[in-house]
Design a protein around this motif. Sequence first.
Motif, PDB file in Angstrom:
ATOM      1  N   ALA A   1      -8.992  -0.513   1.227  1.00 43.06           N
ATOM      2  CA  ALA A   1      -7.825  -0.859   0.424  1.00 43.06           C
ATOM      3  C   ALA A   1      -7.794  -2.333   0.037  1.00 43.06           C
TER       4      ALA A   1
ATOM      5  N   ASP B   1       0.558   9.587   4.750  1.00 44.10           N
ATOM      6  CA  ASP B   1       1.041   9.855   3.391  1.00 44.10           C
ATOM      7  C   ASP B   1      -0.009  10.614   2.594  1.00 44.10           C
ATOM      8  N   SER B   2      -1.263  10.190   2.724  1.00 39.60           N
ATOM      9  CA  SER B   2      -2.345  10.833   1.986  1.00 39.60           C
ATOM     10  C   SER B   2      -2.570  12.263   2.456  1.00 39.60           C
TER      11      SER B   2
ATOM     12  N   LEU C   1       0.821  -1.205   0.000  1.00 36.92           N
ATOM     13  CA  LEU C   1       0.000   0.000   0.000  1.00 36.92           C
ATOM     14  C   LEU C   1       0.862   1.265   0.000  1.00 36.92           C
ATOM     15  N   PHE C   2       2.145   1.117   0.210  1.00 36.94           N
ATOM     16  CA  PHE C   2       3.101   2.226   0.107  1.00 36.94           C
ATOM     17  C   PHE C   2       4.482   1.618  -0.072  1.00 36.94           C
TER      18      PHE C   2
ATOM     19  N   VAL D   1      -0.268   4.912   5.549  1.00 41.00           N
ATOM     20  CA  VAL D   1      -1.090   5.253   4.380  1.00 41.00           C
ATOM     21  C   VAL D   1      -1.866   6.539   4.643  1.00 41.00           C
TER      22      VAL D   1
END
Length: 283
Positions: free
Chosen positions: A260, A78-79, A31-32, A75
């Motif tokens: 996700a 980061d967003s 996811l990253f 996640v």
Amino acid sequence: MDATSVPEGVGGTALAVARARAAETARPDRLFADPLAAVFLEAAGNPEPRARAAMEPEAVRAVVEMYHWIVARTVFLDSVATTAVQDGIEQVVVLGAGLDTRGFRLGWPSTVVLFEVDRSDVFAFKESALRAAGTEPTCRRRTVAVDLREDWIPALAAAGFAPDSPTLWIAEGLLTYLEADEVDRLLSAVTAASAPGSRLAVTALRIAQDEVGAPAAATDPFEDIRGLWKPPGPIDIVDRIAAQGWTVEVSYPRDLLVEAGRVGVQEEPTAAGPRLIQAVRVG
């Protein structure tokens, strides 16, 4: 690098976060991506985690829950950080930065000034590992070596922080290790230094008062980490932030991971009811 230089205590918990991020980066369905997480583990001598096969089921469940929590909060932040920079915020402060690498991996432009705030022993380890890896941030990165339990704003100002510019403040996994009065002082300092339009992103475990200092279960793989937790105090962190004049929005790791596709709807992916908090300074 000599592994004996690895920071201890709260600073040392950053290696547990790096291990989770390195594991996520290695997944084909990641996811990253945080390539520097493996760099930090190598610099620390690649400490081996306890093999799951040797754990009790409760301990395995705790490891999986902690992994999900670290992935979800990475996640989320980061967003939030990516959106803030896209919206024109050019000043970012990471409080208790640990082994955070957002200034290297999110592609921020050189117009962004990033301040990483943490203890000097954390930076001694981190900067040595980064130099050995020969990697450079994409933005203008400045380290501020100061204990956040002290008066840290002057050190931030000396590094070039501009209080009249909207700022994104990030506190990932930090507040759990501060006493309630220290959290209040930190939030007051952040608020006083925040221009209108500033944003705040916080990750927070929901810890019961009686969990702090309680004897650890024999199967607890995170006994050392839990031993560093501080009592949360009588006022919830969301209410504390709102009381400082921020508009607060709360989301949950479970929802993020379900969306996700990482966990099923019926699974419980996180420990201790953690929350993902973002807030905007209106005035």
